[in-house]
Design a protein around this motif. Structure first.
Motif, PDB file in Angstrom:
ATOM      1  N   GLY A  19      33.890  51.510   1.373  1.00  0.00           N
ATOM      2  CA  GLY A  19      34.780  52.424   0.684  1.00  0.00           C
ATOM      3  C   GLY A  19      35.400  53.434   1.632  1.00  0.00           C
ATOM      4  O   GLY A  19      36.593  53.743   1.521  1.00  0.00           O
ATOM      5  N   THR A  30      49.227  54.054   2.862  1.00  0.00           N
ATOM      6  CA  THR A  30      49.811  54.316   1.556  1.00  0.00           C
ATOM      7  C   THR A  30      51.112  55.085   1.720  1.00  0.00           C
ATOM      8  O   THR A  30      51.215  55.991   2.561  1.00  0.00           O
ATOM      9  CB  THR A  30      48.830  55.094   0.671  1.00  0.00           C
ATOM     10  OG1 THR A  30      47.628  54.334   0.547  1.00  0.00           O
ATOM     11  CG2 THR A  30      49.411  55.322  -0.710  1.00  0.00           C
ATOM     12  N   TRP A  39      43.766  57.172  -3.788  1.00  0.00           N
ATOM     13  CA  TRP A  39      42.973  56.046  -3.293  1.00  0.00           C
ATOM     14  C   TRP A  39      41.772  56.530  -2.487  1.00  0.00           C
ATOM     15  O   TRP A  39      40.650  56.021  -2.651  1.00  0.00           O
ATOM     16  CB  TRP A  39      43.838  55.116  -2.437  1.00  0.00           C
ATOM     17  CG  TRP A  39      44.628  54.110  -3.197  1.00  0.00           C
ATOM     18  CD1 TRP A  39      45.986  53.946  -3.209  1.00  0.00           C
ATOM     19  CD2 TRP A  39      44.110  53.090  -4.061  1.00  0.00           C
ATOM     20  NE1 TRP A  39      46.347  52.910  -4.017  1.00  0.00           N
ATOM     21  CE2 TRP A  39      45.210  52.357  -4.563  1.00  0.00           C
ATOM     22  CE3 TRP A  39      42.824  52.734  -4.468  1.00  0.00           C
ATOM     23  CZ2 TRP A  39      45.062  51.283  -5.435  1.00  0.00           C
ATOM     24  CZ3 TRP A  39      42.682  51.665  -5.348  1.00  0.00           C
ATOM     25  CH2 TRP A  39      43.779  50.952  -5.814  1.00  0.00           C
ATOM     26  N   SER A  42      39.042  58.083  -4.778  1.00  0.00           N
ATOM     27  CA  SER A  42      38.381  57.087  -5.621  1.00  0.00           C
ATOM     28  C   SER A  42      37.568  56.090  -4.799  1.00  0.00           C
ATOM     29  O   SER A  42      36.490  55.663  -5.217  1.00  0.00           O
ATOM     30  CB  SER A  42      39.420  56.344  -6.465  1.00  0.00           C
ATOM     31  OG  SER A  42      40.368  55.684  -5.635  1.00  0.00           O
ATOM     32  N   LEU A  43      38.046  55.735  -3.611  1.00  0.00           N
ATOM     33  CA  LEU A  43      37.311  54.783  -2.783  1.00  0.00           C
ATOM     34  C   LEU A  43      36.023  55.395  -2.233  1.00  0.00           C
ATOM     35  O   LEU A  43      34.997  54.715  -2.116  1.00  0.00           O
ATOM     36  CB  LEU A  43      38.191  54.292  -1.635  1.00  0.00           C
ATOM     37  CG  LEU A  43      39.280  53.288  -2.018  1.00  0.00           C
ATOM     38  CD1 LEU A  43      40.282  53.131  -0.888  1.00  0.00           C
ATOM     39  CD2 LEU A  43      38.673  51.941  -2.393  1.00  0.00           C
ATOM     40  N   MET A  46      33.887  56.388  -5.811  1.00  0.00           N
ATOM     41  CA  MET A  46      33.533  55.282  -6.714  1.00  0.00           C
ATOM     42  C   MET A  46      33.846  53.927  -6.066  1.00  0.00           C
ATOM     43  O   MET A  46      34.643  53.152  -6.599  1.00  0.00           O
ATOM     44  CB  MET A  46      34.298  55.420  -8.030  1.00  0.00           C
ATOM     45  CG  MET A  46      34.036  56.717  -8.768  1.00  0.00           C
ATOM     46  SD  MET A  46      35.041  56.846 -10.279  1.00  0.00           S
ATOM     47  CE  MET A  46      36.682  57.030  -9.557  1.00  0.00           C
ATOM     48  N   PRO A  47      33.262  53.629  -4.912  1.00  0.00           N
ATOM     49  CA  PRO A  47      33.603  52.356  -4.249  1.00  0.00           C
ATOM     50  C   PRO A  47      33.227  51.141  -5.077  1.00  0.00           C
ATOM     51  O   PRO A  47      33.847  50.087  -4.962  1.00  0.00           O
ATOM     52  CB  PRO A  47      32.812  52.420  -2.944  1.00  0.00           C
ATOM     53  CG  PRO A  47      31.676  53.344  -3.227  1.00  0.00           C
ATOM     54  CD  PRO A  47      32.226  54.356  -4.167  1.00  0.00           C
ATOM     55  N   LEU A  49      33.720  50.675  -8.148  1.00  0.00           N
ATOM     56  CA  LEU A  49      34.766  50.394  -9.128  1.00  0.00           C
ATOM     57  C   LEU A  49      36.141  50.195  -8.508  1.00  0.00           C
ATOM     58  O   LEU A  49      37.002  49.567  -9.129  1.00  0.00           O
ATOM     59  CB  LEU A  49      34.849  51.541 -10.153  1.00  0.00           C
ATOM     60  CG  LEU A  49      33.575  51.840 -10.946  1.00  0.00           C
ATOM     61  CD1 LEU A  49      33.819  53.035 -11.865  1.00  0.00           C
ATOM     62  CD2 LEU A  49      33.143  50.625 -11.749  1.00  0.00           C
ATOM     63  N   THR A  50      36.362  50.708  -7.311  1.00  0.00           N
ATOM     64  CA  THR A  50      37.720  50.743  -6.764  1.00  0.00           C
ATOM     65  C   THR A  50      37.957  49.824  -5.562  1.00  0.00           C
ATOM     66  O   THR A  50      39.112  49.597  -5.204  1.00  0.00           O
ATOM     67  CB  THR A  50      38.079  52.181  -6.338  1.00  0.00           C
ATOM     68  OG1 THR A  50      37.073  52.666  -5.421  1.00  0.00           O
ATOM     69  CG2 THR A  50      38.132  53.099  -7.550  1.00  0.00           C
ATOM     70  N   PRO A  53      39.857  46.575  -6.883  1.00  0.00           N
ATOM     71  CA  PRO A  53      41.252  46.880  -7.220  1.00  0.00           C
ATOM     72  C   PRO A  53      42.096  47.222  -6.001  1.00  0.00           C
ATOM     73  O   PRO A  53      43.287  46.873  -5.954  1.00  0.00           O
ATOM     74  CB  PRO A  53      41.133  48.081  -8.172  1.00  0.00           C
ATOM     75  CG  PRO A  53      39.797  47.913  -8.808  1.00  0.00           C
ATOM     76  CD  PRO A  53      38.922  47.348  -7.731  1.00  0.00           C
ATOM     77  N   TYR A  54      41.488  47.887  -5.000  1.00  0.00           N
ATOM     78  CA  TYR A  54      42.278  48.239  -3.821  1.00  0.00           C
ATOM     79  C   TYR A  54      42.714  46.991  -3.056  1.00  0.00           C
ATOM     80  O   TYR A  54      43.809  46.950  -2.482  1.00  0.00           O
ATOM     81  CB  TYR A  54      41.483  49.167  -2.903  1.00  0.00           C
ATOM     82  CG  TYR A  54      42.279  49.587  -1.682  1.00  0.00           C
ATOM     83  CD1 TYR A  54      43.335  50.475  -1.809  1.00  0.00           C
ATOM     84  CD2 TYR A  54      41.983  49.089  -0.417  1.00  0.00           C
ATOM     85  CE1 TYR A  54      44.079  50.856  -0.706  1.00  0.00           C
ATOM     86  CE2 TYR A  54      42.716  49.462   0.691  1.00  0.00           C
ATOM     87  CZ  TYR A  54      43.773  50.351   0.546  1.00  0.00           C
ATOM     88  OH  TYR A  54      44.509  50.720   1.632  1.00  0.00           O
ATOM     89  N   PHE A 593      44.929  58.170 -11.002  1.00  0.00           N
ATOM     90  CA  PHE A 593      45.526  56.868 -10.700  1.00  0.00           C
ATOM     91  C   PHE A 593      47.035  56.866 -10.923  1.00  0.00           C
ATOM     92  O   PHE A 593      47.653  55.796 -10.921  1.00  0.00           O
ATOM     93  CB  PHE A 593      44.878  55.794 -11.584  1.00  0.00           C
ATOM     94  CG  PHE A 593      43.407  55.619 -11.344  1.00  0.00           C
ATOM     95  CD1 PHE A 593      42.947  54.785 -10.340  1.00  0.00           C
ATOM     96  CD2 PHE A 593      42.475  56.327 -12.101  1.00  0.00           C
ATOM     97  CE1 PHE A 593      41.595  54.628 -10.109  1.00  0.00           C
ATOM     98  CE2 PHE A 593      41.124  56.172 -11.887  1.00  0.00           C
ATOM     99  CZ  PHE A 593      40.673  55.323 -10.883  1.00  0.00           C
TER     100      PHE A 593
END
Length: 597
Positions: A19, A30, A39, A42-43, A46-47, A49-50, A53-54, A593
């Motif tokens: 993460g 980005t 990003w 969240s990374l 909450m790695p 969960l993210t 998606p990343y 997000f």
């Protein structure tokens, strides 16, 4: 192998390490600072969960894709630029209405000029939209191009397919482009049937070598139909029965398309040509038949022919679909409870049988009505110039010059509207869509009314909204009261609260889901298209908006929006303040997000 605390601790450490690495990558690559922060936070936090998606939503392939797409577009413009851009462009009337600075910036931003001599009308909701599209396709003489974000193999999709295949059998060329992610559930048999029938149908994907169904960024969100280079349709509808009100949790569906006739059709067609060239590496041969002048479009024959049900099967089937969807929308509006799929199918089958049974008994009556209508139309045409859209349903009522002294009857002539087509996408050198909204909001002197299904603006657009409110401009935003995406809906609630605090009036549409994308600027101009007021439309999706400068058309859009506001309620700060703590927390988490919503 049994897992103990040591193994679990190792996995947690590796997850957080990955993460952190991904967060560094996001900071470096980005496109915006807001996206990088969202990003990165969240990374790191909450790695679990993210991270996944990343991998699908990250920007690792952004630069290479943009370079390839931009080079392709620039090459295409040197080969296939519409001649109307050089011979018919006119900026005088738009400059008087909106200001020379705005016209200059928007034409440079879009890479296209304002074109005069157009006729534009609104198509309110799915029945009017697809009836007009099907009628135009049935009258095609040379070619039809169709592009949608979502194409479903349901009753409406089958109707479009059958109509296109029938026209190909008559010698008309048909080109269909659909987005590979938006139409992820489109079965192969549907595409195979189209191709077997002679329709050229291809998916749009950011990677030309294969369709990557897990690459969710850079989707083609445009909705375009062009027939013979003479008429074009742009707006918010996709191909699916839900756009006819056939999805009870969201019914009745509220959406808007426009029909355009005149030189601006060439600009809309060129946007499709760019996308088709990217998807196929080929230029579609779109040689149009001799163009009918806008002011001379026949007013009677098409409508009279359409009145005979037996001779227009697509129109009859369209009426069947709309009639079958209506009870579902009414039931959903009455109690808000979704109906079972079996109920919907039964209603559709029952209604189809009723229409088929009644069609034979009413053919003579319809033919008589058509003849009578044609006679009345002919008499009316002798007394007044023909309307370019008299062949189809009448547009929404507009304000009269007597009731509104500022409404100029000369500038409101139906065949002399000035239109600017504004395509946007992640391959643009500038952030075209975001800047278009900024300029449109900044140009407003008295009012700017915006309707959007998703309210997740970037900082530039939100600042323009706040500044307009501070200038005393009547700033209104109309959003849905029902949700189709929970994360976007919760983020929109927070942005709505912030907007209200800044002096912007925010309304929620009551009857069903609001999906239209409309901007009204003073009494001078209105824009309709596919772009939402969110970051995904601003930076990640390919969109199209058509800005029409004409007081008559602006009055038509105003009348339409006033009807929508009459069925809406205005929200205040209590919507946020009275929410439970967990709901307010959900709103703030959802807004993290925002850069990818």
């Amino acid at each position: 192998m049994q897992f103990d605390l040591l193994h679990i601790g190792t996995l947690v450490f590796l997850c957080h390490l990955l993460g952190a690495i991904a967060a560094c990558h996001a900071i470096l690559h980005t496109r915006t600072s807001q996206g990088a922060i969202a990003w990165a936070v969240s990374l790191v936090a909450m790695p679990y969960l993210t991270l996944i998606p990343y991998l699908f939503l990250g920007r690792s392939k952004f630069a290479g894709y943009v370079d390839a797409r931009r080079f392709g577009n620039e090459l295409l413009r040197t080969r296939a630029q519409p001649p109307e851009w050089d011979t018919q462009s006119s900026h005088e009337r738009p400059a008087q209405a909106l200001g020379a600075h705005l016209v200059r910036s928007l034409t440079r931003l879009s890479g296209m000029p304002f074109l005069p001599g157009n006729a534009v009308r609104t198509l309110v909701n799915g029945e009017a939209t697809f009836s007009a599209i099907l009628e135009a396709i049935e009258n095609a003489r040379s070619y039809v191009i169709v592009q949608f974000f979502i194409v479903r193999a349901d009753a409406l999709g089958e109707l479009i397919k059958d109509t296109l295949i029938a026209k190909v059998a008559q010698g008309v060329r048909a080109y269909v482009l659909y987005d590979s992610i938006g139409s992820f559930d489109l079965p192969h048999r549907y595409v195979a049937a189209m191709r077997a029938g002679g329709v050229e149908m291809h998916p749009f994907a950011t990677n030309q070598r294969f369709v990557n169904r897990f690459q969710l960024n850079f989707r083609n969100h445009r909705k375009i139909v062009v027939v013979d280079g003479e008429c074009a349709f742009v707006g918010g509808h996709n191909i699916g029965v839900e756009y006819l009100g056939g999805k009870p949790p969201l019914s009745p569906w509220r959406d808007t398309h426009i029909e355009v006739r005149g030189p601006a059709v060439a600009s809309i067609q060129f946007v499709f040509t760019e996308d088709w060239y990217w998807a196929t590496q080929q230029l579609p041969p779109l040689e149009a038949p001799p163009r009918v002048p806008v002011a001379a479009i026949p007013a009677v024959p098409a409508r009279a022919a359409a009145a005979v049900a037996a001779s227009v099967p697509a129109a009859a089937r369209m009426a069947t679909l709309s009639a079958a969807a209506a009870p579902l929308a009414d039931d959903a509006a009455n109690d808000g409870a979704p109906l079972p799929v079996s109920h919907a199918l039964a209603a559709d089958a029952h209604q189809t049988a009723r229409v088929a049974e009644a069609s034979h008994a009413t053919q003579a009556t319809q033919a008589t009505q058509a003849a009578t209508e044609a006679t009345h139309a002919t008499l009316a045409a002798e007394a007044s110039p023909p309307s370019p859209f008299a062949a189809v349903s009448a547009p929404a009522p507009v304000r009269s010059a007597a009731a509104h002294p500022n409404l100029s009857t000369d500038s409101g002539h139906a065949g002399n509207m000035h239109c600017l087509v504004v395509p946007s996408g992640p391959a643009d050198k500038q952030e075209t869509c975001s800047l278009f909204f900024v300029e449109a909001i900044s140009a407003a002197r008295e009012r700017v009314w915006i309707t959007t299904p998703y309210l997740v603006p970037d900082e530039a657009v939100f600042s323009a909204l706040r500044l307009a409110a501070l200038r005393g401009v009547d700033v209104r935003i109309l959003i849905p009261s029902r949700r189709d995406h929970i994360v976007v809906f919760e983020a929109s609630r927070l942005y709505a609260y912030d907007s209200v605090r800044a002096g912007v009036r925010v309304f929620r549409y009551r009857p069903g889901f609001l999906h239209q994308k409309v901007v009204l600027i003073d009494d001078e101009a209105a824009a309709v298209g596919s772009a939402n007021l969110d970051n995904r439309s601003f930076r990640l999706n390919f969109e199209i908006m058509v800005l029409t400068v004409d007081r008559g058309f602006a009055a038509e859009v105003e009348a339409m929006l006033l009807r929508d506001f009459a069925e809406s309620f205005e929200i205040d700060r209590s919507e946020y303040r009275d929410s439970p703590a967990w709901r307010r927390m959900a709103m703030h988490v959802a807004r993290l997000f925002a850069p990818i919503l």
